[in-house]
Scaffold this motif. Structure first.
Motif, PDB file in Angstrom:
ATOM      1  N   ALA A   4       0.831  -1.204   0.000  1.00  0.00           N
ATOM      2  CA  ALA A   4       0.000   0.000   0.000  1.00  0.00           C
ATOM      3  C   ALA A   4       0.863   1.250   0.000  1.00  0.00           C
ATOM      4  O   ALA A   4       0.582   2.213  -0.729  1.00  0.00           O
ATOM      5  N   LEU A   5       1.925   1.250   0.794  1.00  0.00           N
ATOM      6  CA  LEU A   5       2.803   2.414   0.866  1.00  0.00           C
ATOM      7  C   LEU A   5       3.505   2.655  -0.461  1.00  0.00           C
ATOM      8  O   LEU A   5       3.619   3.796  -0.929  1.00  0.00           O
ATOM      9  N   THR A   6       3.956   1.571  -1.107  1.00  0.00           N
ATOM     10  CA  THR A   6       4.631   1.701  -2.403  1.00  0.00           C
ATOM     11  C   THR A   6       3.685   2.264  -3.462  1.00  0.00           C
ATOM     12  O   THR A   6       4.042   3.177  -4.217  1.00  0.00           O
ATOM     13  N   ALA A   7       2.460   1.717  -3.510  1.00  0.00           N
ATOM     14  CA  ALA A   7       1.471   2.200  -4.485  1.00  0.00           C
ATOM     15  C   ALA A   7       1.132   3.665  -4.238  1.00  0.00           C
ATOM     16  O   ALA A   7       1.005   4.456  -5.189  1.00  0.00           O
ATOM     17  N   SER A   8       1.003   4.040  -2.976  1.00  0.00           N
ATOM     18  CA  SER A   8       0.678   5.428  -2.627  1.00  0.00           C
ATOM     19  C   SER A   8       1.782   6.382  -3.071  1.00  0.00           C
ATOM     20  O   SER A   8       1.511   7.434  -3.654  1.00  0.00           O
ATOM     21  N   LEU A   9       3.029   5.998  -2.792  1.00  0.00           N
ATOM     22  CA  LEU A   9       4.160   6.855  -3.172  1.00  0.00           C
ATOM     23  C   LEU A   9       4.256   6.995  -4.686  1.00  0.00           C
ATOM     24  O   LEU A   9       4.500   8.097  -5.196  1.00  0.00           O
ATOM     25  N   ILE A  10       4.057   5.892  -5.399  1.00  0.00           N
ATOM     26  CA  ILE A  10       4.104   5.949  -6.866  1.00  0.00           C
ATOM     27  C   ILE A  10       3.027   6.881  -7.396  1.00  0.00           C
ATOM     28  O   ILE A  10       3.278   7.710  -8.281  1.00  0.00           O
ATOM     29  N   MET A  11       1.831   6.765  -6.842  1.00  0.00           N
ATOM     30  CA  MET A  11       0.709   7.565  -7.338  1.00  0.00           C
ATOM     31  C   MET A  11       0.911   9.057  -7.070  1.00  0.00           C
ATOM     32  O   MET A  11       0.817   9.884  -7.982  1.00  0.00           O
ATOM     33  N   PHE A  12       1.198   9.420  -5.840  1.00  0.00           N
ATOM     34  CA  PHE A  12       1.300  10.837  -5.498  1.00  0.00           C
ATOM     35  C   PHE A  12       2.565  11.487  -6.067  1.00  0.00           C
ATOM     36  O   PHE A  12       2.524  12.619  -6.554  1.00  0.00           O
ATOM     37  N   CYS A  13       3.678  10.747  -6.028  1.00  0.00           N
ATOM     38  CA  CYS A  13       4.906  11.295  -6.615  1.00  0.00           C
ATOM     39  C   CYS A  13       4.767  11.427  -8.131  1.00  0.00           C
ATOM     40  O   CYS A  13       5.276  12.369  -8.736  1.00  0.00           O
ATOM     41  N   GLY A  14       4.048  10.465  -8.728  1.00  0.00           N
ATOM     42  CA  GLY A  14       3.816  10.530 -10.171  1.00  0.00           C
ATOM     43  C   GLY A  14       2.979  11.731 -10.559  1.00  0.00           C
ATOM     44  O   GLY A  14       3.277  12.423 -11.539  1.00  0.00           O
ATOM     45  N   VAL A  15       1.914  11.995  -9.792  1.00  0.00           N
ATOM     46  CA  VAL A  15       1.065  13.158 -10.069  1.00  0.00           C
ATOM     47  C   VAL A  15       1.878  14.450  -9.991  1.00  0.00           C
ATOM     48  O   VAL A  15       1.801  15.314 -10.883  1.00  0.00           O
ATOM     49  N   ILE A  16       2.676  14.577  -8.943  1.00  0.00           N
ATOM     50  CA  ILE A  16       3.498  15.787  -8.778  1.00  0.00           C
ATOM     51  C   ILE A  16       4.492  15.929  -9.931  1.00  0.00           C
ATOM     52  O   ILE A  16       4.661  17.015 -10.493  1.00  0.00           O
ATOM     53  N   PHE A  17       5.143  14.807 -10.315  1.00  0.00           N
ATOM     54  CA  PHE A  17       6.130  14.848 -11.405  1.00  0.00           C
ATOM     55  C   PHE A  17       5.492  15.310 -12.710  1.00  0.00           C
ATOM     56  O   PHE A  17       6.018  16.207 -13.392  1.00  0.00           O
ATOM     57  N   PHE A  18       4.366  14.705 -13.062  1.00  0.00           N
ATOM     58  CA  PHE A  18       3.733  15.056 -14.337  1.00  0.00           C
ATOM     59  C   PHE A  18       3.208  16.484 -14.339  1.00  0.00           C
ATOM     60  O   PHE A  18       3.251  17.171 -15.366  1.00  0.00           O
ATOM     61  N   LEU A  19       2.710  16.955 -13.192  1.00  0.00           N
ATOM     62  CA  LEU A  19       2.250  18.346 -13.106  1.00  0.00           C
ATOM     63  C   LEU A  19       3.417  19.312 -13.266  1.00  0.00           C
ATOM     64  O   LEU A  19       3.289  20.359 -13.921  1.00  0.00           O
ATOM     65  N   VAL A  20       4.565  18.953 -12.682  1.00  0.00           N
ATOM     66  CA  VAL A  20       5.743  19.819 -12.767  1.00  0.00           C
ATOM     67  C   VAL A  20       6.225  19.944 -14.209  1.00  0.00           C
ATOM     68  O   VAL A  20       6.639  21.030 -14.654  1.00  0.00           O
ATOM     69  N   ILE A  21       6.167  18.867 -14.983  1.00  0.00           N
ATOM     70  CA  ILE A  21       6.640  18.919 -16.373  1.00  0.00           C
ATOM     71  C   ILE A  21       5.576  19.478 -17.320  1.00  0.00           C
ATOM     72  O   ILE A  21       5.803  19.564 -18.532  1.00  0.00           O
ATOM     73  N   GLY A  22       4.408  19.844 -16.766  1.00  0.00           N
ATOM     74  CA  GLY A  22       3.391  20.520 -17.564  1.00  0.00           C
ATOM     75  C   GLY A  22       2.336  19.637 -18.186  1.00  0.00           C
ATOM     76  O   GLY A  22       1.599  20.081 -19.069  1.00  0.00           O
ATOM     77  N   ALA A  23       2.218  18.391 -17.751  1.00  0.00           N
ATOM     78  CA  ALA A  23       1.182  17.503 -18.289  1.00  0.00           C
ATOM     79  C   ALA A  23      -0.194  17.920 -17.763  1.00  0.00           C
ATOM     80  O   ALA A  23      -0.294  18.427 -16.643  1.00  0.00           O
ATOM     81  N   PRO A  24      -1.259  17.722 -18.551  1.00  0.00           N
ATOM     82  CA  PRO A  24      -2.616  18.026 -18.065  1.00  0.00           C
ATOM     83  C   PRO A  24      -2.925  17.219 -16.804  1.00  0.00           C
ATOM     84  O   PRO A  24      -2.411  16.108 -16.618  1.00  0.00           O
ATOM     85  N   ILE A  25      -3.776  17.782 -15.955  1.00  0.00           N
ATOM     86  CA  ILE A  25      -4.081  17.139 -14.674  1.00  0.00           C
ATOM     87  C   ILE A  25      -4.700  15.758 -14.872  1.00  0.00           C
ATOM     88  O   ILE A  25      -4.336  14.802 -14.186  1.00  0.00           O
ATOM     89  N   ALA A  26      -5.627  15.644 -15.816  1.00  0.00           N
ATOM     90  CA  ALA A  26      -6.289  14.353 -16.040  1.00  0.00           C
ATOM     91  C   ALA A  26      -5.282  13.287 -16.459  1.00  0.00           C
ATOM     92  O   ALA A  26      -5.344  12.142 -16.000  1.00  0.00           O
ATOM     93  N   ILE A  27      -4.341  13.656 -17.340  1.00  0.00           N
ATOM     94  CA  ILE A  27      -3.302  12.717 -17.775  1.00  0.00           C
ATOM     95  C   ILE A  27      -2.401  12.351 -16.606  1.00  0.00           C
ATOM     96  O   ILE A  27      -2.040  11.177 -16.406  1.00  0.00           O
ATOM     97  N   SER A  28      -2.037  13.358 -15.806  1.00  0.00           N
ATOM     98  CA  SER A  28      -1.159  13.123 -14.652  1.00  0.00           C
ATOM     99  C   SER A  28      -1.791  12.137 -13.679  1.00  0.00           C
ATOM    100  O   SER A  28      -1.140  11.182 -13.218  1.00  0.00           O
ATOM    101  N   VAL A  29      -3.053  12.366 -13.377  1.00  0.00           N
ATOM    102  CA  VAL A  29      -3.764  11.491 -12.441  1.00  0.00           C
ATOM    103  C   VAL A  29      -3.941  10.091 -13.029  1.00  0.00           C
ATOM    104  O   VAL A  29      -3.720   9.082 -12.348  1.00  0.00           O
ATOM    105  N   GLY A  30      -4.305  10.022 -14.304  1.00  0.00           N
ATOM    106  CA  GLY A  30      -4.566   8.730 -14.947  1.00  0.00           C
ATOM    107  C   GLY A  30      -3.336   7.846 -15.020  1.00  0.00           C
ATOM    108  O   GLY A  30      -3.367   6.669 -14.624  1.00  0.00           O
ATOM    109  N   ILE A  31      -2.219   8.392 -15.513  1.00  0.00           N
ATOM    110  CA  ILE A  31      -0.987   7.601 -15.652  1.00  0.00           C
ATOM    111  C   ILE A  31      -0.449   7.187 -14.287  1.00  0.00           C
ATOM    112  O   ILE A  31      -0.059   6.032 -14.076  1.00  0.00           O
ATOM    113  N   SER A  32      -0.445   8.120 -13.348  1.00  0.00           N
ATOM    114  CA  SER A  32       0.090   7.824 -12.014  1.00  0.00           C
ATOM    115  C   SER A  32      -0.761   6.773 -11.301  1.00  0.00           C
ATOM    116  O   SER A  32      -0.229   5.868 -10.636  1.00  0.00           O
TER     117      SER A  32
END
Length: 435
Positions: A4-32
């Motif tokens: 659970a901790l690994t999945a959580s870190l991947i999801m939230f860190c992924g969202v932050i990473f994609f938002l920082v590089i300028g990806a749309p929010i929906a794409i960031s949330v979906g991929i992460s």
């Protein structure tokens, strides 16, 4: 727990990473969220479950109201309704100090309550009022600040697309109850802005100016009644059980189109463009809902809301402090994230905590949307802030200082909404919408 901790870190860190590089929010949330899903389930299972959750997340009749209300708002924005509401607002607010600024506030409350969009209000009302106030000698920074500070009231005063999204995510929460619950907080927001605007106007020497005769008032009121009737038709129909919120949204489209054609203010050649803009805006919202459904499943599976709740409770068991922390988090999130994705992400996290503290889901919905609406007028994202400045032709740095007193009074109203349940609960309870 490690999974659970690994999945959580991947999801939230992924969202932050994609938002920082300028990806749309929906794409960031979906991929992460899909990446987190791969940790929990095998490859094929993750793909099937993700696709299933996206379709299940959109399998709601209530969601049809979103594109219809967006379309109604776009038609109103081009159909000559704004100017009639502004003229009517002069009757209500023309006797207060800084009468033009007060008219701007009342107009935003009325237009926002009909269109359901703060950005549309800032553009339509601000576009008309800004040149008039400039001609009368009003400081551009002041008039822009008033327009920006009052535009988000339409996100609380129904009909509100953001409240519909919250009702969908929260589950068994009545859209009608949320609509009624938003009235008093939205009006208090507007009144707070009017008080600050009146004080500032008096200090600047902007006197009340209303030269309308009784005959003019009657004429303006009669001209505005058809536009104002839309509020009665939509909200009255929902509360009276004549039609649902979704059916009301379709009626709002037909009514606003008919009204705009009667006013002869809508160019029929613009309809394809209006439909296209509506489709684009609706697609953005719907796609966000779909991808956030994957995130909701991952959070439920990994018990992230429970872990966050336990973390907050370990810090303090004082409800006042916990609600203060939640407000601060939401205010921070609102400064860089649009209300819709923020509602999708943070409702599953904070709703269980607030319910455990004895807060009704309706009050939490109003609290959530209030916080995120405030974020629309703050940098660095602030869509209403940017729209208001663009309409007035002034830079943001010239407006921020003038906006600060308005921020303070709005935050004060937020405190009242947070700690006094009656503000958002009285009307729904009186209407029998909450048992």
């Amino acid at each position: 727990m490690d999974l659970a901790l690994t999945a959580s870190l991947i999801m939230f860190c992924g969202v932050i990473f994609f938002l920082v590089i300028g990806a749309p929010i929906a794409i960031s949330v979906g991929i992460s969220s899909f990446a987190a899903m791969l940790v929990i389930l095998p490859g094929q299972g993750a793909m099937v479950t993700s696709a299933q959750r996206m379709f299940v997340g959109l399998d709601s009749f209530a969601l049809l109201a979103i594109p219809f209300f967006i379309l109604a708002g776009n038609i109103m924005n081009n159909g000559g309704i704004a100017i009639r509401l502004i003229n009517f607002s002069k009757i209500v607010s023309g006797f207060f100090p800084g009468s033009l600024a007060q008219t701007n506030v009342v107009s935003n409350m009325l237009f926002g309550s009909i269109s359901g969009s703060g950005v549309a209000s800032a553009a339509a009302v601000g576009g008309i009022m800004s040149p008039i106030q400039k001609k009368e000698g009003y400081d551009t920074a002041f008039s822009t600040a008033v327009n920006i500070a009052s535009a988000p009231t339409g996100m609380l005063i129904p009909p509100s697309n953001t409240l519909i999204v919250y009702a969908t995510v929260a589950g068994s929460v009545s859209v009608s109850a949320l609509f009624m619950g938003g009235y008093v907080p939205g009006i208090l927001w507007g009144l707070g802005v009017m008080i600050v605007a009146g004080i500032m106007a008096k200090r600047r020497g902007y006197i009340a100016k209303n030269s309308m005769t009784m005959k003019d008032c009657v004429k303006v009121t009669m001209d505005a009644i058809p536009s104002l009737s839309l509020i009665i038709v939509v909200i009255g129909g929902i509360l009276g059980g004549i039609f649902t919120a979704t059916e009301a949204s379709a009626i709002a489209v037909v009514y606003s189109l008919f009204l705009s054609l009667c006013y002869r203010a809508l160019d029929l050649r613009k309809l394809p463009e209006i439909f296209l803009n509506t489709a684009k805006m609706s697609a953005i919202v719907i796609f966000m809902l779909a991808t956030s459904s994957i995130m909701s499943w991952v959070m439920a599976f990994t018990q992230i809301p429970g872990m966050i709740a336990d973390g907050l409770m370990s810090l303090t068991d004082n409800p006042i402090i916990i609600l203060l922390i939640i407000n601060l988090v939401l205010l921070f999130v609102g400064t860089f994230m649009d209300p819709t994705p923020a509602v999708l992400i943070f409702t599953p996290i904070f709703l269980p905590i607030c319910v455990s503290l004895g807060m009704d889901p309706v009050q939490f919905g109003i609290l959530l949307v209030f916080n995120l609406s405030l974020g629309t007028i703050t940098p660095p994202v602030g869509p209403i802030l940017f729209t208001g400045c663009k309409v007035s032709g002034i830079s943001i740095d010239h407006v921020i200082k003038t906006l600060l007193p308005f921020f303070l009074v709005i935050v004060f109203v937020l405190g009242l909404v947070t700690y006094i349940p009656a503000i958002s609960m009285t009307l729904p309870e009186m209407m029998g919408l909450i048992k």
